[in-house]
Design an enzyme around this catalytic site. Structure first.
Site, PDB file in Angstrom:
ATOM      1  N   GLU A 178      42.011  21.751  37.711  1.00  0.00           N
ATOM      2  CA  GLU A 178      43.149  21.289  36.891  1.00  0.00           C
ATOM      3  C   GLU A 178      44.054  20.316  37.638  1.00  0.00           C
ATOM      4  O   GLU A 178      45.263  20.506  37.731  1.00  0.00           O
ATOM      5  CB  GLU A 178      43.942  22.506  36.394  1.00  0.00           C
ATOM      6  CG  GLU A 178      43.088  23.438  35.541  1.00  0.00           C
ATOM      7  CD  GLU A 178      43.845  24.583  34.900  1.00  0.00           C
ATOM      8  OE1 GLU A 178      44.852  25.015  35.474  1.00  0.00           O
ATOM      9  OE2 GLU A 178      43.439  25.043  33.831  1.00  0.00           O
ATOM     10  N   GLU A 369      36.550  26.951  31.446  1.00  0.00           N
ATOM     11  CA  GLU A 369      37.563  27.997  31.265  1.00  0.00           C
ATOM     12  C   GLU A 369      37.926  28.044  29.796  1.00  0.00           C
ATOM     13  O   GLU A 369      38.289  27.018  29.204  1.00  0.00           O
ATOM     14  CB  GLU A 369      38.846  27.701  32.046  1.00  0.00           C
ATOM     15  CG  GLU A 369      38.793  28.024  33.501  1.00  0.00           C
ATOM     16  CD  GLU A 369      40.154  27.908  34.189  1.00  0.00           C
ATOM     17  OE1 GLU A 369      41.177  28.295  33.577  1.00  0.00           O
ATOM     18  OE2 GLU A 369      40.183  27.434  35.321  1.00  0.00           O
TER      19      GLU A 369
HETATM   20  C1  BG6 Z   1      44.065  28.165  34.351  1.00  0.00           C
HETATM   21  C2  BG6 Z   1      43.771  28.408  35.811  1.00  0.00           C
HETATM   22  O1  BG6 Z   1      45.130  27.301  34.227  1.00  0.00           O
HETATM   23  O2  BG6 Z   1      44.422  29.260  33.574  1.00  0.00           O
HETATM   24  C3  BG6 Z   1      43.332  29.808  36.161  1.00  0.00           C
HETATM   25  O3  BG6 Z   1      42.801  27.492  36.277  1.00  0.00           O
HETATM   26  C4  BG6 Z   1      44.145  30.793  35.360  1.00  0.00           C
HETATM   27  O4  BG6 Z   1      43.421  29.986  37.550  1.00  0.00           O
HETATM   28  C5  BG6 Z   1      43.904  30.537  33.891  1.00  0.00           C
HETATM   29  O5  BG6 Z   1      43.912  32.137  35.679  1.00  0.00           O
HETATM   30  C6  BG6 Z   1      44.543  31.526  32.946  1.00  0.00           C
HETATM   31  O6  BG6 Z   1      45.901  31.643  33.223  1.00  0.00           O
HETATM   32  P1  BG6 Z   1      46.600  33.055  33.472  1.00  0.00           P
HETATM   33  O7  BG6 Z   1      48.004  32.733  33.793  1.00  0.00           O
HETATM   34  O8  BG6 Z   1      46.453  33.795  32.197  1.00  0.00           O
HETATM   35  O9  BG6 Z   1      45.871  33.686  34.602  1.00  0.00           O
END
Ligand code: BG6
Length: 476
Positions: A178, A369
């Site tokens: 990111e 993701e």
């Molecule tokens: C992304 C990151 O922005 O979101 C991850 O790359 C992160 O590292 C994921 O865990 C989800 O966010 P969160 O705050 O729910 O863990």
């Protein structure tokens, strides 16, 4: 038009994704040094980051879910679900504990050899994020993070070491997680402590430039050391819409989106786009560059675009833009429901973003993701019935199938947090994404025992049918 059959190609990669600092624990085992994540008392993003590890304080990354010692059990469960892809990061400070050493830590390298071998044993392709919010702390405290050009050399040495070591085991690599989050969270994304101030934007663009050069060098090294493998870039690209059809809202939303796409524009097209001239003028940005930077960036562009997608946000002209991990917090969209963490659930937005990106770059996409983080409750029967998670993933996968029908080239899908891990945003364990539950709470209590949720069998069926069960209903 909606199709009733899966459009996933036979070689589509199915799996999940984690980051080392959110899962491994063992933060100082076998010669590992502290990373910036290891001084965060909350999440790496919103938590308090100390200057050093303070004795007696609770830091979620220090134990996390102890993946470092339990990876065999966890990988066996990923294999049981039928994964063909598993994304993780190589924790930089396991390999170079301070970041600026000339020789790597062999014990750290051996860990990833073992992990990759374990994955390959089951036919699961490892996919590596080279830097996922876990720069060695020493590079932040002594060098000021990516604002300092010296990090280009340290990062290149790290890349060269891991490319040479794992070139026969890892095909897909991504440089920075990111990277477009440099503006929102410069400490996590770039290991720089940049507070509000008149030169904030200028400093962020300078650090970003250094990262672009490092990215190009990594691509170059990748081509030299492992010509059959691919190095891509990775951005946070949840969808972003204007809040109304007022032209001011439309243009400002477009402009804001372009500040993110600037990052992929540079790394995929190989040059600074014309629209940035005006931005640099406005913020008085004069980049310090060196001879050869421009050519490196031009000649060594990324092979694919990987991105995270969680939700969508809407924007009204003149409104401030606040960040969260999964995207940005805008104005509520009346057409969408939200998770209990306030993230708007927008499956069609994923199709929209796939098309937006494929139209712009015509390069392969990787969804690395996407997931549903919420509070899970253990029911009276001792199980976790996470129908809400199944519903979220099903609807997003159907939209990926639609994007494939639209002509987008999507190589794979890595669900975020297939096993519960520490939240990057909040540092909680309570915010769970997993198909596999981990017995641990926010204060660090629990047995760390793993347990299958309902979504585990559901995802297994999706993978086994290469997405057909999404359309036929399957057993769920
Ligand atoms: C992304 C990151 O922005 O979101 C991850 O790359 C992160 O590292 C994921 O865990 C989800 O966010 P969160 O705050 O729910 O863990």
């Amino acid at each position: 038009m909606n199709r009733s059959r899966s459009a996933f190609p036979k070689d589509f990669l199915w799996g999940g994704a984690i980051a080392a600092n959110q899962a491994e624990g063992a933060w100082d085992a076998d010669g590992k040094g502290p990373s910036i994540a290891d001084v965060c008392r909350g999440g790496i993003i919103s938590g308090v980051a100390d200057e050093r590890v303070e004795p007696g304080k609770y830091y979620p990354s220090h134990e996390a879910i102890d993946f470092y010692h339990r990876y065999q059990e966890d990988v066996a469960m990923f294999a049981e679900m039928g994964f063909t892809l598993f994304r993780t990061s190589i924790n930089w400070s396991r390999i170079f504990p301070k970041g600026d050493e000339s020789e790597p830590n062999e014990a750290g390298l051996a860990f990833y050899d073992n992990l990759f071998d374990e994955l390959l044993k089951y036919g699961i392709q490892p996919m590596v994020t080279i830097s996922h919010y876990e720069t060695p702390l020493h590079l932040a405290t002594e060098y000021g993070g990516w604002e300092n050009r010296k990090l280009i050399g340290f990062f290149s040495r790290f890349c060269e070491t891991i490319f040479k070591r794992y070139k026969d085991k890892v095909k897909y690599w991504m440089t920075f997680n990111e990277i477009n989050n440099m503006h929102k969270i410069p400490f996590a994304a770039g290991a720089c402590r940049i507070d509000e101030g008149p030169d904030k934007v200028r400093r962020i663009y300078q650090a970003s430039h250094n990262m672009f050069v490092a990215n190009a060098k990594a691509v170059k090294l990748g081509k030299e050391i492992m010509p059959d493998n691919q190095v891509g870039c990775m951005l946070s690209l949840s969808a972003f819409y204007p809040n109304t059809c007022h032209p001011d809202d439309v243009f400002e939303a477009y402009e804001f989106r372009r500040r993110s796409l600037f990052y992929s524009d540079v790394m995929l097209r190989g040059h600074y786009p014309a629209y940035m001239n005006r931005v640099f003028e406005e913020f008085d940005v004069h980049l310090n560059t060196e001879p050869g930077d421009k050519e490196l960036i031009r000649d060594h562009t990324c092979a694919f675009l990987a991105f995270s997608y969680y939700m969508s946000s809407t924007h009204k002209a003149g409104m401030p833009i606040q960040g969260t991990t999964g995207g940005v917090r805008g104005i509520d969209n009346p057409y969408l429901e939200k998770s209990s963490y306030g993230w708007a659930i927008d499956p069609k937005g994923l199709r929209y973003v796939c098309n937006e990106l494929y139209d712009r770059y015509e390069k392969p996409l990787f969804i690395v993701e996407n997931g549903f983080g919420d509070v899970d409750v253990i029911a009276e029967d001792g199980k976790i019935h996470d129908a809400y998670r199944i519903d979220y993933v099903r609807r997003h996968l159907i939209e990926i199938s639609e994007a494939l029908e639209d002509g987008c080239e999507v190589l794979g899908y890595a669900y975020w947090g297939p096993i519960d891990i520490v939240s990057a945003g909040t540092g909680e364990m309570r915010k769970r994404y997993g198909f596999i539950y981990v017995d641990k709470d926010n204060e660090g209590n629990g047995t760390l025992k793993r347990m299958r949720k309902d979504s585990f069998d559901w995802y297994k069926e999706v993978i086994a049918s290469n997405g057909e069960s999404l359309f036929t209903g399957g057993r769920y």
